[in-house]
Design an enzyme around this catalytic site. Structure first.
Site, PDB file in Angstrom:
ATOM      1  N   GLY A 112     -56.606  32.865  30.766  1.00 22.85           N
ATOM      2  CA  GLY A 112     -55.389  32.310  31.351  1.00 22.85           C
ATOM      3  C   GLY A 112     -54.383  33.342  31.842  1.00 22.85           C
ATOM      4  O   GLY A 112     -53.185  33.055  31.906  1.00 22.85           O
ATOM      5  N   ASN A 143     -53.924  34.443  34.853  1.00 25.14           N
ATOM      6  CA  ASN A 143     -53.269  33.940  36.078  1.00 25.14           C
ATOM      7  C   ASN A 143     -52.204  32.903  35.737  1.00 25.14           C
ATOM      8  O   ASN A 143     -51.113  32.892  36.307  1.00 25.14           O
ATOM      9  CB  ASN A 143     -54.303  33.319  37.021  1.00 25.14           C
ATOM     10  CG  ASN A 143     -54.945  34.341  37.933  1.00 25.14           C
ATOM     11  OD1 ASN A 143     -54.295  34.864  38.843  1.00 25.14           O
ATOM     12  ND2 ASN A 143     -56.214  34.645  37.687  1.00 25.14           N
ATOM     13  N   LYS A 182     -64.540  23.636  34.982  1.00 28.83           N
ATOM     14  CA  LYS A 182     -65.156  22.310  35.134  1.00 28.83           C
ATOM     15  C   LYS A 182     -64.849  21.773  36.522  1.00 28.83           C
ATOM     16  O   LYS A 182     -63.838  22.146  37.127  1.00 28.83           O
ATOM     17  CB  LYS A 182     -64.590  21.335  34.079  1.00 28.83           C
ATOM     18  CG  LYS A 182     -64.874  21.758  32.659  1.00 28.83           C
ATOM     19  CD  LYS A 182     -66.334  21.536  32.304  1.00 28.83           C
ATOM     20  CE  LYS A 182     -66.685  22.189  30.979  1.00 28.83           C
ATOM     21  NZ  LYS A 182     -68.105  22.238  30.707  1.00 28.83           N
ATOM     22  N   ILE A 231     -63.545  19.235  39.238  1.00 28.38           N
ATOM     23  CA  ILE A 231     -62.492  18.218  39.293  1.00 28.38           C
ATOM     24  C   ILE A 231     -63.117  16.919  39.815  1.00 28.38           C
ATOM     25  O   ILE A 231     -63.739  16.914  40.882  1.00 28.38           O
ATOM     26  CB  ILE A 231     -61.340  18.670  40.238  1.00 28.38           C
ATOM     27  CG1 ILE A 231     -60.745  20.005  39.755  1.00 28.38           C
ATOM     28  CG2 ILE A 231     -60.270  17.596  40.358  1.00 28.38           C
ATOM     29  CD1 ILE A 231     -60.059  19.963  38.409  1.00 28.38           C
ATOM     30  N   ASN A 259     -57.145  26.223  44.197  1.00 24.18           N
ATOM     31  CA  ASN A 259     -57.954  27.042  43.284  1.00 24.18           C
ATOM     32  C   ASN A 259     -57.888  28.506  43.707  1.00 24.18           C
ATOM     33  O   ASN A 259     -57.659  28.817  44.872  1.00 24.18           O
ATOM     34  CB  ASN A 259     -59.416  26.570  43.343  1.00 24.18           C
ATOM     35  CG  ASN A 259     -60.310  27.341  42.391  1.00 24.18           C
ATOM     36  OD1 ASN A 259     -59.931  27.640  41.253  1.00 24.18           O
ATOM     37  ND2 ASN A 259     -61.505  27.692  42.846  1.00 24.18           N
ATOM     38  N   HIS A 271     -60.274  31.981  43.592  1.00 26.43           N
ATOM     39  CA  HIS A 271     -61.654  32.416  43.382  1.00 26.43           C
ATOM     40  C   HIS A 271     -61.721  33.932  43.580  1.00 26.43           C
ATOM     41  O   HIS A 271     -61.153  34.458  44.549  1.00 26.43           O
ATOM     42  CB  HIS A 271     -62.588  31.698  44.364  1.00 26.43           C
ATOM     43  CG  HIS A 271     -64.023  32.005  44.105  1.00 26.43           C
ATOM     44  ND1 HIS A 271     -64.750  31.361  43.119  1.00 26.43           N
ATOM     45  CD2 HIS A 271     -64.853  32.928  44.644  1.00 26.43           C
ATOM     46  CE1 HIS A 271     -65.979  31.857  43.095  1.00 26.43           C
ATOM     47  NE2 HIS A 271     -66.063  32.807  44.007  1.00 26.43           N
ATOM     48  N   ASP A 324     -65.906  25.387  45.714  1.00 23.45           N
ATOM     49  CA  ASP A 324     -65.470  26.536  46.529  1.00 23.45           C
ATOM     50  C   ASP A 324     -65.566  26.312  48.039  1.00 23.45           C
ATOM     51  O   ASP A 324     -65.709  27.269  48.799  1.00 23.45           O
ATOM     52  CB  ASP A 324     -66.271  27.798  46.141  1.00 23.45           C
ATOM     53  CG  ASP A 324     -66.094  28.152  44.681  1.00 23.45           C
ATOM     54  OD1 ASP A 324     -65.011  27.884  44.126  1.00 23.45           O
ATOM     55  OD2 ASP A 324     -67.040  28.693  44.090  1.00 23.45           O
ATOM     56  N   GLU A 362     -55.315  39.087  42.354  1.00 22.96           N
ATOM     57  CA  GLU A 362     -55.171  37.640  42.158  1.00 22.96           C
ATOM     58  C   GLU A 362     -53.734  37.277  41.770  1.00 22.96           C
ATOM     59  O   GLU A 362     -53.165  36.322  42.292  1.00 22.96           O
ATOM     60  CB  GLU A 362     -56.121  37.141  41.048  1.00 22.96           C
ATOM     61  CG  GLU A 362     -57.579  37.149  41.431  1.00 22.96           C
ATOM     62  CD  GLU A 362     -58.466  36.518  40.365  1.00 22.96           C
ATOM     63  OE1 GLU A 362     -58.090  35.510  39.761  1.00 22.96           O
ATOM     64  OE2 GLU A 362     -59.567  37.049  40.140  1.00 22.96           O
TER      65      GLU A 362
END
Ligand code: GAR
Length: 193
Positions: free
Chosen positions: A17, A19, A92, A94, A108, A110, A151, A180
């Site tokens: 976690g 980010n 997971k 969505i 999201n 990536h 993605d 990121e």
């Protein structure tokens, strides 16, 4: 002066976690009102507990019937009325009911330059291992909207990160993570503005 109302942000995270923590500490004109996780023991949940952020744990252990699990996401999200939903290392998929309800509100991050090194099975360190194996001289970060396919949603912003000949998956992951933090915060701050 016109007062800007904080945007209501929900974060989904499954792991360390970092980010999520970076966004929590630095977002402007936004407030993280809930953490959703499938993993009650992850560091993201521990941070949320320490910082009195609401938490919702949704997983197959608590909701063995998929339909009920998907409905639970809906009940929880609808009760918090988010302006924005951020996936930050959420491992997971969505469910479709949530994608339909929150179209263009789910984002999201990536750790590669999508479409390269994306799709099912490409997450976390596996992405960096694949980049190193490929011999590519650069990789990067992608922020994108979430749709029903892993993605594949519309790209919002991307940034390059150089791969050094001496890099391995771990050193590369650290370089990419640093980028990121910058890029996710930039996108979220723009949204909140
Ligand atoms: C980040 O590198 C994020 O981009 C990646 O998981 C890591 C989570 O780190 N996400 C994916 O691979 C999604 N396919 P964090 O928990 O420290 O933020």
């Amino acid at each position: 002066m016109v007062e800007i109302k904080n945007k209501r942000i929900i974060v989904f995270a499954s792991g360390t976690g970092t980010n999520f923590i970076n966004l929590y500490n630095n977002v402007i004109n936004g407030k993280i009102i809930l953490l959703v996780s499938n993993n009650p023991n992850c560091a993201a949940v521990k941070f949320a507990i320490q910082n009195k952020i609401d938490i919702s744990i949704i997983n197959t252990y608590r909701f063995p019937i998929e339909k009920n699990k998907n409905k639970q996401y809906e009940i929880v999200l609808n009760s918090y009325k988010p302006d924005l939903i951020l996936l930050a290392g959420f491992m997971k998929k969505i469910p479709e009911n949530i994608i339909a309800l929150y179209n263009n509100k789910i984002i999201n991050i990536h750790p590669s330059l999508l479409p390269k090194f994306g799709g099912k099975g490409f997450y976390g360190i596996k992405v960096h291992e694949a980049v190193i194996k490929s011999g590519d001289s650069f990789t990067g970060v992608t922020i994108h909207f979430v749709n029903g396919k892993y993605d594949k949603g519309l790209v919002i912003m991307q940034e390059h990160v150089l791969v050094d000949k001496k890099d391995n998956a771990i050193t590369l992951s650290k370089k990419v993570l640093k980028k990121e933090y910058e890029l996710y915060l930039k996108v979220v701050n723009l949204f909140c503005k």
